[in-house]
Scaffold this motif. Structure first.
Motif, PDB file in Angstrom:
ATOM      1  N   PRO A  54       1.873  10.987   8.596  1.00  0.00           N
ATOM      2  CA  PRO A  54       2.377  10.316   7.390  1.00  0.00           C
ATOM      3  C   PRO A  54       3.890  10.448   7.239  1.00  0.00           C
ATOM      4  O   PRO A  54       4.504  11.405   7.716  1.00  0.00           O
ATOM      5  CB  PRO A  54       1.652  11.056   6.261  1.00  0.00           C
ATOM      6  N   ASP A  55       4.457   9.459   6.587  1.00  0.00           N
ATOM      7  CA  ASP A  55       5.864   9.512   6.214  1.00  0.00           C
ATOM      8  C   ASP A  55       5.934  10.020   4.780  1.00  0.00           C
ATOM      9  O   ASP A  55       5.541   9.320   3.851  1.00  0.00           O
ATOM     10  CB  ASP A  55       6.491   8.118   6.326  1.00  0.00           C
ATOM     11  N   LYS A  56       6.433  11.222   4.598  1.00  0.00           N
ATOM     12  CA  LYS A  56       6.425  11.870   3.282  1.00  0.00           C
ATOM     13  C   LYS A  56       7.806  11.865   2.633  1.00  0.00           C
ATOM     14  O   LYS A  56       8.136  12.764   1.868  1.00  0.00           O
ATOM     15  CB  LYS A  56       5.903  13.302   3.413  1.00  0.00           C
ATOM     16  N   HIS A  57       8.600  10.883   2.955  1.00  0.00           N
ATOM     17  CA  HIS A  57       9.944  10.824   2.389  1.00  0.00           C
ATOM     18  C   HIS A  57       9.873  10.754   0.860  1.00  0.00           C
ATOM     19  O   HIS A  57       9.090   9.987   0.295  1.00  0.00           O
ATOM     20  CB  HIS A  57      10.694   9.602   2.931  1.00  0.00           C
TER      21      HIS A  57
ATOM     22  N   TRP B  30       0.810  -1.198   0.000  1.00  0.00           N
ATOM     23  CA  TRP B  30       0.000   0.000   0.000  1.00  0.00           C
ATOM     24  C   TRP B  30       0.856   1.266   0.000  1.00  0.00           C
ATOM     25  O   TRP B  30       0.754   2.105  -0.895  1.00  0.00           O
ATOM     26  CB  TRP B  30      -0.944   0.002   1.212  1.00  0.00           C
ATOM     27  N   TYR B  31       1.728   1.386   0.991  1.00  0.00           N
ATOM     28  CA  TYR B  31       2.462   2.630   1.143  1.00  0.00           C
ATOM     29  C   TYR B  31       3.677   2.727   0.222  1.00  0.00           C
ATOM     30  O   TYR B  31       4.062   3.831  -0.186  1.00  0.00           O
ATOM     31  CB  TYR B  31       2.897   2.805   2.604  1.00  0.00           C
ATOM     32  N   ARG B  32       4.275   1.602  -0.112  1.00  0.00           N
ATOM     33  CA  ARG B  32       5.462   1.660  -0.974  1.00  0.00           C
ATOM     34  C   ARG B  32       5.189   1.152  -2.380  1.00  0.00           C
ATOM     35  O   ARG B  32       6.113   1.131  -3.214  1.00  0.00           O
ATOM     36  CB  ARG B  32       6.623   0.886  -0.334  1.00  0.00           C
ATOM     37  N   LYS B  33       3.971   0.726  -2.662  1.00  0.00           N
ATOM     38  CA  LYS B  33       3.550   0.361  -4.023  1.00  0.00           C
ATOM     39  C   LYS B  33       4.477  -0.683  -4.658  1.00  0.00           C
ATOM     40  O   LYS B  33       4.768  -0.640  -5.843  1.00  0.00           O
ATOM     41  CB  LYS B  33       3.489   1.599  -4.926  1.00  0.00           C
TER      42      LYS B  33
ATOM     43  N   GLY C 180      18.156   8.704   3.940  1.00  0.00           N
ATOM     44  CA  GLY C 180      17.690   7.387   3.519  1.00  0.00           C
ATOM     45  C   GLY C 180      16.209   7.188   3.792  1.00  0.00           C
ATOM     46  O   GLY C 180      15.636   7.749   4.731  1.00  0.00           O
ATOM     47  N   ALA C 181      15.595   6.346   2.980  1.00  0.00           N
ATOM     48  CA  ALA C 181      14.150   6.107   3.088  1.00  0.00           C
ATOM     49  C   ALA C 181      13.777   5.356   4.353  1.00  0.00           C
ATOM     50  O   ALA C 181      12.612   5.365   4.756  1.00  0.00           O
ATOM     51  CB  ALA C 181      13.672   5.320   1.865  1.00  0.00           C
ATOM     52  N   TYR C 182      14.748   4.701   5.016  1.00  0.00           N
ATOM     53  CA  TYR C 182      14.449   3.913   6.215  1.00  0.00           C
ATOM     54  C   TYR C 182      15.112   4.503   7.460  1.00  0.00           C
ATOM     55  O   TYR C 182      15.256   3.822   8.464  1.00  0.00           O
ATOM     56  CB  TYR C 182      14.904   2.457   6.016  1.00  0.00           C
ATOM     57  N   TRP C 183      15.498   5.761   7.376  1.00  0.00           N
ATOM     58  CA  TRP C 183      16.116   6.405   8.525  1.00  0.00           C
ATOM     59  C   TRP C 183      15.049   6.892   9.508  1.00  0.00           C
ATOM     60  O   TRP C 183      15.228   6.836  10.716  1.00  0.00           O
ATOM     61  CB  TRP C 183      16.990   7.570   8.081  1.00  0.00           C
ATOM     62  N   TYR C 184      13.920   7.382   8.989  1.00  0.00           N
ATOM     63  CA  TYR C 184      12.808   7.887   9.788  1.00  0.00           C
ATOM     64  C   TYR C 184      13.314   8.920  10.805  1.00  0.00           C
ATOM     65  O   TYR C 184      13.901   9.933  10.416  1.00  0.00           O
ATOM     66  CB  TYR C 184      12.067   6.730  10.468  1.00  0.00           C
TER      67      TYR C 184
END
Length: 615
Positions: free
Chosen positions: A543-546, A457-460, A475-479
């Motif tokens: 939301p995470d808008k990275h 859903w979120y990363r398609k 990075g996309a997983y640093w949050y």
């Protein structure tokens, strides 16, 4: 990093301009950060030299605090698993002797054999769907559960999901090893009557016999060398041992039903439960069976990454889950039913049945049956334990200490640690462990649910792989400082709601709350709804808008995709020339005070420029 190549400055600048056009500023920084992590400081002190020697063997491949060769995406030439490999992977826990005892838990709830089979069919369909949904990070991007947790919880937060599975793996490994020791005793007893009736010299305070201790020790010793076997090479012996165990199940079933002249009295028992209570027992039966294989469901990416193609993986998983997953427990219930009439007691496990045969007469026929049946189930138990618990735990420990632990070292450490669990207490005392095993799935199910939501859903179904191995804040997983707090809330709430039901299941004298008890009975249905709902709400308000979310890498940095996969993802191959250019880029980045966002090229222009560089 290697030294710069001997080429002209003009060519270097030209290459740098091309790669700068392909990569964004964030992607360049991620690559440079990942390369900085792999750089090693000169080992000057004795301590530093010792640590250098303790590093995992990596044959010149990069290692860092986030990466070693066992944690990298699987290359195309190493993906060799087809239909039968995945059939065996799921056949191992289902053909194993513990599945024969499943009926004892179900029939104790008040259901009969026919209704237990109905619950099994429904549960195996659900397990197949869960597993297929959870396997796709491994199938598409060839990464395992350990790396996948960085997508959910963040680079550092992934330790939560890893530690959860490490704890379950150690306990389940020890439990399975103890059962394996009992099957080893079947082999040894076939050779020696003195061994069968070995005198116990242990004090009464130790809840195991000397004979059982020998079997357990021998089984553990047999498993230990397999720590050095690469997980992807374990598929062939798994197929062989599944066949051996399957033949043993069928042979014992045919013999018992034949000499009994039918299925036995338990087959004809009626259900006396009320309609409402019967429904909850159906649901609880599904939960119990699911919990027994929940580790394999959550582990699936660890092994789906070895797939030749996705459909052979899917079909093998479904067949291995549904066919032996229904037939073997059914056979176990018929074992118990026939034994109840033949011997006056319902025996569920093969070692119990063989023990009865030896009591009747210790002859050549009973000894031959004991040897071959024991060998079949012990062999199946060895590879089941390694595939479901040993190797996955090794992968997880490698994710915590990548520089110093690989799969082999992690698996061996877990094998030694399993003795501390003292599994003989589970089976030879009034321990509530066997009741508590139905709770294992409550820890893994919310993780599976959020993983599926996040990936689809979120990363398609698009993941940038270079971000998994970088500590860059871009990075996309640093949050937030390496931790994504969003999934912790639904996971902890889902587990907390199951705790009262778990308490009631191991404390029969308590007066349970009906609502909490029913939630625990059906957590295989309720936890996915609860955790998914809470996660969606949390992500809606926070939301995470990275900007790199739902994107792919533009370049195959890990050489893990074939030409067809790269074409579908619009990805370029990562060549040695590009490595040289990234080295040049590093020098350029260090000399610049600011970065500008790169432009983009068409696919045709990109391939044209890369072709010019490679030439």
């Amino acid at each position: 990093m290697s030294a710069l190549p001997q080429e002209s400055e003009k060519e270097q600048v030209k290459g740098a301009e091309v790669i700068t056009s392909i990569l964004s500023s964030d992607e360049r920084k991620l690559i440079l950060n990942e390369q900085e992590l792999e750089e090693e400081e000169p080992a000057i002190s004795i301590w530093a030299k010792l640590l250098r020697k303790l590093q995992v063997p990596h044959d010149g491949k990069p290692i860092s605090v986030l990466r070693n060769p066992d944690l990298e995406p699987i290359a195309d030439n190493e993906r060799t698993w087809g239909f039968w490999s995945y059939f065996a992977f799921w056949g191992l826990p289902n053909f194993g002797a513990p599945s024969l005892s499943f009926g004892s838990a179900i029939l104790s709830l008040g259901l009969n054999i026919k209704q237990a089979i109905g619950a099994l069919v429904i549960c195996n369909v659900l397990i197949s769907l869960f597993t297929i949904a959870n396997s796709n990070p491994g199938i598409k991007y060839h990464i395992g559960y350990t790396i996948d947790q960085r997508m959910i919880f963040g680079i550092y937060g992934s330790f939560f999901g890893i530690i959860v599975r490490v704890g379950l793996s150690v306990v389940q490994y020890a439990s399975a090893a103890w059962l394996g020791g009992l099957y080893m005793n079947m082999i040894f007893s076939a050779f020696s009557k003195n061994y069968l009736y070995m005198k116990n010299t242990f004090p009464e305070s130790i809840p195991m016999s000397r004979r059982d201790c020998i079997g357990f020790l021998c089984f553990q010793v047999i498993q230990m060398p397999l720590a050095w076997l690469k997980p992807r090479h374990s598929n062939i012996p798994s197929i062989v041992t599944c066949c051996m165990s399957g033949l043993a199940v069928v042979g014992m079933l045919a013999y018992l039903v034949n000499i009994n002249g039918g299925p036995g009295p338990m087959w004809y028992e009626k259900v006396t439960l009320s309609t409402s209570h019967r429904c909850w027992m159906w649901i609880y039966s599904i939960t119990i069976w699911y919990s027994g294989v929940s580790a394999a469901v959550v582990n699936q990416s660890d092994f789906s990454r070895f797939a030749k193609n996705e459909w052979s993986c899917y079909l093998g998983m479904v067949a291995g889950c549904t066919i032996p997953g229904t037939f073997v427990p059914f056979a176990g219930m018929l074992y118990a039913s026939t034994c109840q009439k033949l011997y006056g007691k319902a025996y569920w496990r093969p070692d119990e049945i063989i023990g009865q045969w030896f009591e009747d007469e210790y002859n050549a026929k009973a000894r031959a049956a004991s040897f071959f049946i024991g060998l079949s189930f012990a062999s199946c138990q060895v590879f089941m334990n390694m595939m479901q618990n040993g190797y996955p735990c090794g992968m997880d420990l490698a994710g915590i200490f990548p520089k110093y632990i690989n799969i082999s070292r992690g698996t061996l450490f877990m094998q030694l640690l399993s003795w501390v669990v003292q599994p003989w207490i589970f089976y030879n005392t009034t321990s509530q462990f066997l009741n508590a095993t139905s709770s294992f799935g409550m820890f893994t199910t919310p993780i599976v649910t959020i993983n599926v939501l996040e990936f689809y859903w979120y990363r398609k179904r698009r993941l940038p792989l270079i971000d998994f191995y970088s500590l860059s804040p871009r990075g996309a997983y640093w949050y937030y400082h390496g931790i994504n707090w969003r999934p912790f809330f639904p996971v902890l709430v889902s587990v907390a709601l199951c705790v009262p039901g778990l308490f009631y299941s191991v404390n029969a004298n308590t007066n349970p709350n009906a609502g909490m008890n029913h939630f625990y009975f059906g957590y295989v249905f309720f936890i996915p709804l609860m955790s998914a709902g809470l996660y969606i709400i949390t992500c809606y308000f926070f939301p995470d808008k990275h900007e790199r979310k739902a994107t792919d890498d533009p370049v195959d940095y890990f050489h893990c995709f074939n030409d067809k996969e790269r074409k579908l993802m619009g990805m370029l191959p990562y060549t040695e020339s590009e490595t040289e250019i990234f080295e040049f880029l590093e020098d350029q980045e260090r000399g610049q005070s600011s970065d500008s966002q790169s432009g983009s090229l068409s696919s045709g222009e990109v391939h044209k420029h890369v072709k010019e560089i490679n030439s």
